[in-house]
Scaffold this motif. Structure first.
Motif, PDB file in Angstrom:
ATOM      1  N   ILE A   7       0.725  -1.276   0.080  1.00  0.00           N
ATOM      2  CA  ILE A   7      -0.079   0.050   0.082  1.00  0.00           C
ATOM      3  C   ILE A   7       0.980   1.362   0.165  1.00  0.00           C
ATOM      4  O   ILE A   7       0.859   1.975  -0.831  1.00  0.00           O
ATOM      5  N   ARG A  19      -4.983   7.025   5.938  1.00  0.00           N
ATOM      6  CA  ARG A  19      -5.074   7.333   4.570  1.00  0.00           C
ATOM      7  C   ARG A  19      -6.109   6.551   3.899  1.00  0.00           C
ATOM      8  O   ARG A  19      -6.527   5.378   4.503  1.00  0.00           O
ATOM      9  N   VAL A  20      -6.575   6.988   2.790  1.00  0.00           N
ATOM     10  CA  VAL A  20      -7.758   6.240   2.172  1.00  0.00           C
ATOM     11  C   VAL A  20      -7.258   5.446   0.890  1.00  0.00           C
ATOM     12  O   VAL A  20      -6.392   5.939   0.253  1.00  0.00           O
ATOM     13  N   VAL A  21      -7.585   4.223   0.720  1.00  0.00           N
ATOM     14  CA  VAL A  21      -7.046   3.493  -0.515  1.00  0.00           C
ATOM     15  C   VAL A  21      -8.318   2.992  -1.185  1.00  0.00           C
ATOM     16  O   VAL A  21      -9.258   2.416  -0.682  1.00  0.00           O
ATOM     17  N   LYS A  22      -8.249   3.580  -2.503  1.00  0.00           N
ATOM     18  CA  LYS A  22      -9.262   3.448  -3.374  1.00  0.00           C
ATOM     19  C   LYS A  22      -9.095   1.818  -3.956  1.00  0.00           C
ATOM     20  O   LYS A  22      -8.227   1.431  -4.079  1.00  0.00           O
ATOM     21  N   SER A  23     -10.248   0.888  -3.552  1.00  0.00           N
ATOM     22  CA  SER A  23     -10.175  -0.204  -4.077  1.00  0.00           C
ATOM     23  C   SER A  23     -11.423  -0.793  -5.001  1.00  0.00           C
ATOM     24  O   SER A  23     -12.510  -0.057  -4.928  1.00  0.00           O
ATOM     25  N   ILE A 103      -6.353  -7.918   0.514  1.00  0.00           N
ATOM     26  CA  ILE A 103      -7.692  -7.255   0.045  1.00  0.00           C
ATOM     27  C   ILE A 103      -8.780  -8.233  -0.166  1.00  0.00           C
ATOM     28  O   ILE A 103      -9.935  -7.920  -0.310  1.00  0.00           O
TER      29      ILE A 103
END
Ligand code: SRM
Ligand SMILES: Cc1cc2nc3c(=O)[nH]c(=O)nc-3n(C[C@H](O)[C@H](O)[C@H](O)COP(=O)(O)OP(=O)(O)OC[C@H]3O[C@@H](n4cnc5c(N)ncnc54)[C@H](O)[C@@H]3O)c2cc1C
Ligand code: SF4
Ligand code: FES
Lengths: 112, 809
Positions: A7, A19-23, A103
């Motif tokens: 990441i 933090r934001v993770v776009k998935s 994920i």
């Protein structure tokens, strides 16, 4: 089946921040506590879907920015008197300080 | 390491509250053992009256059941009375021989009903009113006997009489005085009370002196005989003539007692290993008989037992409410008045309404109300805060809703509301759920209710209603006095203490403050961290670093978060003025970033709503306008009217002064948001009367008004001063706001700060002391010099980039 993805590095997450993770499964919030533990939750408050990543982190909780529910980072559970859960994901930091997210495996909604 | 032994004698309300507070502070410091003479775990003694009246059951009023003790590792000995304390060997012994050693001992033995020293006082059928056993005895007696006599027309006696009546007995109340509840009521209100109780079927024998209790054939009490020779039948006699601190055990152990176990401000007895709390105590000459002070004592004792050593108990003001359904009665403080006191009185004997307010040195000293107690909680708050009431004196008697202090539900009376009616509009909590939580979860204070039901935890406009509900269910709201209220659960320190410590010790970071003040949590919480962050940057501008992680998201992202997770952007338009090129740029930005909504705000500027977080830096760069701080506890807008430049009535250039003020005060962080307005004449098109600072131009200069508010509770601003020049307006305004910035508590708007410190104080610091005014002004200028435009920093200088960059997998 796990599927670990790289990441970012620990340094790229502010201490007591997120933090934001776009998935493909939607936004995931990766939190870092004051003593550098890392947790991941779906960025979706069990109350009305507020983005938990934008909340204030203290101890092992985050306060949702929308209406102030407190959510446990390790369990995803809302603190009483509120009830509900955000789903958790597995996350780990290796020796090099790289943050990995699984994920595939949503650590099912943890019991309260 | 072996833990210390803590033993507590007396398993009642004060003692167990002390343990609860202690477990919060230091859960692992002691092995705890509790002795209780009653066979029950901890229950809410004050609710024995509703139990007697048949409105609740014993089950309903339990506060901590035996599981609670077990879960907290406490050894509980029920039904065992401690009969001996050996202070040399530090051992207590119970009546069954159980002996336990202690390192620290808490005496919480409560009090005993006073039994009149008259013949027959030990007959079967003669009881006090103190515990579950007494309550059961009354309930049983009511099933088989007819005549009850209650001796004592105080709070307890009347509640007992009411309960017995509801259980079908024929009840007479004997009272030695001329009127009932003489310690809580004056004669007029007591007469109204007597009348309503008579309407419920109670009989009263006033100015009667009991001589003797006479037994019948069965050996049980049968009659009460008075000194004047009269006799009334009685199968049950309840003595409710007062209580005596239960000091027998302490005295037998040689601990100094004098109408109570004598303690100091840290709740220690003359033997420093032994603490005492509750009704058994004499603190500075007072023994209390109500719960509120006992809880404050508990907090202090726990603090010292936890070895924190910071709390002090300095005495309490109490309020009373009679818990008889259908009767509204409230009293607090000193209501008898006397020399040096003034009284405001309202009396409507026919309508059954009576109110008396007692005032001393422009502060409320006491209040008695009968029939209409809606404002009881408000008066009690004014009393505990010691608020200067000179500015609201004219309307004080008519209650909170008449001083413009209106919440959205300000007109409702909690008691008259049905269970389904909504009390808290923000969180959708209705009356029924609050009342249920108070009863079932054993809640006592506003904070308890907020925590368990969320009611009153958001905008706060229903606070008064919640306080009324607490008072009507429990007979009082046991919230702490504001001056001793801690910032949040992470600390016992108050806002004032935190401010002082930061200033006096030059602390520069949140961890330093938490360390210095022994915070209980590792990094505080979302309540204390933003407050500390503000105190640091406002006390040490340029030296204490701002901590973005301790700011609410709006201030961290410098834009307002919206319900769908997007943000809004409101650029500054100085004094509400704009021009064609700005408007064109705004339009272009809206097109480029596909911004769905544009709106003119209530603050004379334009809002771009629905901006994605990652687009914010781009939007700011392209707008090329200053941050409007619409998201911050900061200077918001300075509203202006067109003024003398265009308006045919304008006397002064209000637009220009507004622009100048906004430019001078821009970037100012404050305890809460700050809004200004300038009107060019008394027609007041800029609505200055509801602003933190409002200015009206008149022919001969400018009038300055302060501490107005147009939000949750509308408050009209107060006239502060009239000056001649625009320069003076700038200086006075900045000085007042700097005073607020330095002394205001976090989330206090100017109106709350003003109410706390009073107009006299502000005038003295800003008007009368010219040198101080100039210093305040200079400190404001200094503080603002170090602030930069946060939008420019983020759009052009790459500050805190990670905030606006999303990661991907
Ligand atoms: C945008 C605006 C409504 C509009 O479309 O007109 C607005 C929008 C919000 N107001 Fe307001 N207020 C707006 C003018 C006002 C006014 C009128 C004024 O400023 O002249 C008031 C009453 C005047 C006053 O403050 O005394 C007002 C009293 C409040 C209050 C109650 C404050 C109080 O002390 O009682 C809140 C709640 C709070 O701050 O805790 C609030 C809170 C809010 C929040 C921030 C709610 C929130 O926390 O998300 C809203 C943010 C929406 C957004 O993202 O933009 N807003 N709000 C106005 C922005 C003005 C500006 O240009 O900056
Ligand atoms: C019917 C009634 C109604 C009331 N209504 C109100 C009201 O509306 N508002 C209000 O504020 N207050 C009210 N009160 C007063 C309130 O209940 C008391 O102020 C409070 O309970 C006192 O707490 P305490 O812990 O000091 O004593 P208690 O709660 O009395 O606890 C003391 C305990 O110690 C035990 N004990 C004593 N000696 C020993 C010993 N040697 N060994 C072991 N155990 C011992 C006793 O059995 C008792 O259980 C009311 C009281 C009564 C009786
Ligand atoms: S803009 Fe203001 S009044 Fe309107 S919903 Fe939001 S907070 Fe309430
Ligand atoms: S959406 Fe999180 S608290 Fe309401």
């Amino acid at each position: 089946m796990s599927e670990w993805k790289k990441i970012c590095t620990l340094d790229e997450i502010p201490s007591l921040g997120a933090r934001v993770v776009k998935s493909a499964q939607g936004d995931i919030a990766i939190f870092r506590t004051g003593n550098d533990e890392v947790f991941a939750l779906h960025d979706h408050c069990p109350h009305k879907g507020g983005p938990l990543s934008q909340g204030i982190v203290a101890g092992k909780t985050v306060t949702c920015p929308m209406h102030g529910w407190k959510i446990g980072l390790d369990s995803g559970a809302a603190e009483a008197p509120d009830e509900g859960h955000a789903s958790c994901l597995q996350v780990k930091v290796d020796e090099a300080g790289v943050v990995w997210l699984d994920i595939k495996q949503i650590v099912a909604v943890c019991a309260a | 390491m072996k833990k210390m032994n803590l033993v507590m004698v007396g398993n009642g309300m004060a003692g167990v509250r002390t343990l609860e507070e202690l477990l919060k502070l230091a859960p692992d410091l002691y092995d705890i053992t509790v002795f209780g003479a009653e066979p029950h775990a901890n229950y809410n003694r004050i609710l024995l009256s509703p139990v007697l009246a048949g409105e609740q059951t014993i089950q309903d009023i339990m506060l901590n059941d035996v599981d609670w003790y077990r879960d907290n590792g406490i050894t509980l000995h029920l039904n065992k009375k401690i009969t001996h304390i050996n202070r040399k060997q530090r051992v207590v012994t119970a009546d069954d021989g159980t002996a336990v050693e202690y390192d620290r001992l808490i005496l919480a033995t409560g009090s005993n009903p006073f039994i009149l020293p008259i013949p027959g006082n030990d007959l079967p059928g003669v009881i006090g009113y103190r515990d579950i056993a007494d309550t059961d005895a009354m309930i049983d007696a009511a099933k088989v006997y007819k005549h009850a006599v209650v001796i004592g027309g105080g709070l307890l006696g009347l509640e007992a009489a009411n309960g017995l009546k509801l259980r079908g007995m024929d009840v007479s109340v004997v009272h030695i005085n001329e009127w009932l509840m003489e310690r809580q009521l004056d004669k007029s209100s007591a007469k109204l009370l007597q009348k309503s109780l008579e309407d419920k079927g109670l009989k009263f024998l006033l100015k009667k002196n009991t001589a003797e209790l006479v037994s019948g054939e069965s050996g049980r009490v049968a009659a009460v005989k008075f000194k004047d020779g009269e006799t009334v039948p009685a199968d049950l006699v309840v003595m409710a003539v007062g209580i005596r601190p239960n000091t027998a055990l302490a005295e037998s152990a040689g601990i100094h007692c004098n109408r109570g176990i004598v303690v100091n401000d840290t709740m220690q007895t003359y033997d420093p290993r032994i603490y005492a709390v509750g009704e058994c105590v004499n603190h500075r000459g007072t023994a209390y008989g109500l719960v509120a002070p006992l809880f404050e004592m508990a907090k202090v004792a726990a603090n010292h037992l936890a070895e924190f050593g910071i709390g002090r108990y300095t005495g309490s003001v109490t309020s009373t409410k009679l818990k008889v359904t259908g009767i509204d009665l409230f009293s607090a403080g000193n209501f008898t008045g006397g020399e040096g006191y003034e009284e405001i009185l309202m009396s409507d004997p026919v309508g059954g309404v009576y109110k008396k307010l007692v005032i001393q040195d422009n502060k409320l000293a006491g209040a008695v109300m009968y029939g209409d107690t809606v404002d009881g909680a408000w008066y009690f708050q004014l009393l505990r805060e010691g608020r200067n009431i000179s500015d609201i004196r004219d309307h004080l008697m008519f209650g909170q809703s008449h001083v413009g202090d209106l919440g959205h539900t300000g007109h409702n009376r909690a008691a008259a509301m049905t269970d389904e009616m909504e009390i808290c509009g923000c969180n959708g909590v209705c009356k029924g759920s609050i009342v249920k939580a108070i009863k079932e979860k054993g809640l006592f204070t506003l904070e308890d209710v907020r925590k368990h039901t969320k009611a009153s935890s958001s905008c706060g406009s229903c606070t008064g209603l919640v306080e009324q509900l607490l008072a009507s269910v429990l007979g009082g709201d046991y919230s702490e006095a504001p001056k001793t209220k801690s910032i949040c659960g992470c600390t016992d320190h108050t806002h004032a203490e935190a401010r002082a410590v930061i200033r006096d010790n030059k602390l520069l970071s949140i961890p330093e403050v938490m360390d210095f003040m022994e915070w209980r949590t590792p990094n505080g919480c979302s309540t204390c961290r933003p407050a500390l962050n503000y105190y640091l940057i406002s006390t040490w501008p340029g030296e204490a670093a701002d901590d973005p992680q301790s700011r609410f998201i709006n201030e961290r992202a410098h834009a307002n978060i919206q319900k769908d997770g997007t943000y809004s952007v409101i650029p500054r338009m100085w004094g509400g003025q704009t021009n064609s090129s700005e408007l064109r740029r705004i339009a272009d930005v809206a097109d480029k970033y596909a911004i769905p909504t544009m709106k003119v705000t209530g603050g004379q500027r334009i809002d771009l709503l629905g901006v994605k977080k990652e687009d914010l830096p781009g939007v700011w760069a392209d707008l090329d306008m200053p941050s409007g701080h619409a998201y911050g506890k900061a200077l918001r807008t300075v509203k202006t009217c067109v003024g003398s430049e265009w308006c045919r009535f304008g006397t002064q250039d209000s637009t220009q002064l507004g622009v100048d003020l906004e430019k001078a005060l821009w970037k100012m962080w404050a305890p809460h948001k700050v809004k200004l307005a300038v009107s060019g004449c008394p027609r007041n098109c800029a609505e200055v009367a509801i602003k933190d600072v409002g200015i009206i131009g008149v022919d001969s200069g400018w009038e300055i008004y302060i501490a107005g508010n147009g939000g949750i509770k509308t408050e009209v601003a107060h006239f502060f001063v009239k000056v001649k020049t625009a320069e003076e307006v700038m200086e006075y305004t900045a000085a007042f706001l700097q005073l607020y910035r330095e002394e205001g508590f976090y989330l206090e708007r100017t109106v709350h700060y003003f109410n706390r410190v009073g107009m006299d104080y502000i005038k003295q610091r800003v008007l009368e002391d010219a040198a101080n005014r100039r210093e305040l002004h200079a400190r404001m200028i200094f503080a603002l010099q170090v602030e930069k435009d946060p939008w420019v920093e983020r759009a052009k200088e790459g500050v805190l980039k990670h905030e606006f960059e999303m990661l991907t997998v």
